[in-house]
Design an enzyme around this catalytic site. Structure first.
Site, short mmCIF file in Angstrom:
data_model
loop_
_atom_site.label_atom_id
_atom_site.label_comp_id
_atom_site.label_asym_id
_atom_site.label_seq_id
_atom_site.Cartn_x
_atom_site.Cartn_y
_atom_site.Cartn_z
N LYS A 77 -70.79 48.73 -73.59
CA LYS A 77 -69.71 48.91 -74.57
C LYS A 77 -68.60 47.90 -74.31
CE LYS A 77 -67.19 52.73 -76.68
NZ LYS A 77 -66.81 54.16 -76.55
N ARG A 84 -73.02 55.86 -68.78
CA ARG A 84 -73.36 56.40 -70.10
C ARG A 84 -74.88 56.46 -70.25
NH1 ARG A 84 -69.65 52.01 -70.93
NH2 ARG A 84 -67.57 52.69 -71.58
#
Length: 458
Positions: free
Chosen positions: A307, A282
């Site tokens: 995350k 990401r």
């Protein structure tokens, strides 16, 4: 408190020295802007280091006779940063721009400066006034719930934004203060006709239901309605799966990216694209990578506290490892910091690493230069689609190697940093190549069963 304004301009010189301005003409431009402001300050308050709103208005009005509005706003932001420096060093007690922003709950310093340039300053400042955070009748309940969830280890950022928007709506409509919470939510749902807003309101109803149930167990949370979420799901944009030729094109553009003031940037962008495509990282994960996260000897990188609060160690493909080695050598030659805590993707402007926003801007610009994404707007492929492409290509490789992808999904979920395979399934986009491989696998392993059932001997 130290003395300012000073006659010899030494305070301005010290401020400019710590800025490390790169362009040769920048110190001259900054000095001109800061000295003009110092002259206005000395003229208005010759006996005290006092900067007021009137000082700013006088400087802006005088500058408006000479400079365009956009130029003046740019200069005013330089003044704003200088005022922060004066506060930090003890020359003045407070930055008046910060004071105005706090008074009117303005969204940004730039908005305050625009208001000070308006013909009617008082009216423009009043138009900036924002409601205080969680000042509604449900504000305390919302704030306590956010604090509780973050204490339990949740980031709770998106949910906090939903609650904050609902709180602002309630403050703007005090007539709903005596209504039950379900009625408030119905008014909030009707305030915007979009499907996304309806889905957000449904999630908000569940959050508030849980918060109220915690205070009063007799208050049962509302049963969730799946329909708003289903309507949003129908509008989701189909992920774009990049072909090998398109990825090669993006890498070529990154290597030749125009960046005369930051020579390391093309190599940085190239390596970012390699890691995004080969590892499915990401943007935030790219921005948080430090030099100490790279282990060339083991051929791995460490992704920390991403995350879902997961950390993971990822083995690198040979091509990604070669690109990373070349980048680290170029980074060393650029005299970037070599401490393990230094950002992997470093730039010498401010001696800092790239933020997720800066990475997104640069990589999207590469997409636009390639023609894959239109020159304007949000439509077209996204950088996050490289993560989708990574998943699809990984499954294709398993099919071609005769491996059952179903058995490997837990490993893929771990590699991507997902909590379980359900999050990974979202990334599996059925492409023509994937469909052909799946059909071929079915033909090899299942076609003879159909032949036997129809009475045909294999």
């Amino acid at each position: 408190m130290s003395t300012w304004p000073d006659a010899d301009g030494k305070v301005i010189d010290r401020y400019l020295a710590q800025l490390r301005l790169r362009h040769p003409t920048s110190p001259t431009t900054y000095r001109r802007i800061l000295r003009s402001f110092q002259e206005v300050t000395a003229r208005q308050n010759p006996e005290a280091a006092l900067i007021t709103r009137e000082t700013l208005e006088t400087w802006l009005s005088e500058g408006a006779r000479v400079w365009a509005r956009s130029t003046l706003l740019h200069d005013a932001r330089i003044i704003n940063r200088f005022l922060d420096y004066l506060v930090q060093k003890g020359f003045i007690a407070v930055n008046p721009i910060d004071e105005l922003r706090a008074t009117y709950h303005a969204s940004s310093d730039k908005a305050v400066l625009r208001a000070l340039l308006s013909p009617d300053v008082d009216q423009a400042l009043e138009a900036l006034r924002q409601f205080p955070a969680f000042g509604s009748v449900l504000g305390e309940l919302m704030r306590n719930h956010i604090t509780l969830m973050r204490t339990r280890g949740y980031r709770y950022q998106a949910q906090a934004r939903w609650l904050w928007r609902f709180d602002r709506f309630l403050q703007a409509h005090p007539e709903f203060a005596a209504e039950p919470v379900p009625v408030m939510l119905r008014h909030w749902t009707a305030a915007r006709p979009t499907a996304n807003h309806a889905a957000e309101c449904e999630k908000l109803a569940r959050i508030l239901g849980k918060a109220l149930h915690r205070l009063d167990p007799a208050t049962m949370p509302k049963r969730p309605d799946p329909r708003p979420g289903q309507q949003v799901a129908k509008q989701w944009r189909r992920p774009y799966i990049y072909s090998a030729e398109e990825v090669r094109q993006l890498l070529d553009i990154a290597q030749s990216y125009p960046s005369p003031r930051a020579p390391l940037r093309p190599a940085s962008l190239y390596t970012m694209l390699v890691l995004a495509y080969c590892c499915g990282l990401r943007l935030g994960e790219l921005a948080r990578l430090d030099l100490g996260d790279v282990d060339l000897a083991a051929g791995t990188i460490t992704i920390r506290e991403t995350k879902f609060f997961k950390s993971r160690i990822l083995p690198l493909a040979n091509s990604a490892l070669v690109a990373l080695k070349e980048y680290l050598e170029m980074r060393r030659k650029a005299k970037a910091p070599q401490s393990p805590e230094s950002g992997l993707f470093w730039h010498d402007q401010g001696n800092a690493g790239y933020t997720p926003h800066a990475i997104a801007q640069c990589l999207v610009d590469i997409l636009r230069r390639s023609g894959i994404k239109p020159a304007k707007g949000k439509i077209g492929p996204r950088i996050h689609d490289l993560r989708h492409s990574f998943v699809v290509n990984r499954i294709l490789e398993w099919y071609r190697a005769g491996i059952n992808p179903q058995d490997k999904l837990p490993f893929l979920a771990t590699y991507l940093g997902h909590r379980d395979i359900h999050s990974t399934l979202v990334y599996i986009t059925v492409t023509q190549d994937l469909l052909e491989q799946a059909n071929e696998r079915f033909r090899r392993f299942g076609a003879h069963c159909l032949a036997v059932s129809e009475g045909v001997q294999p």
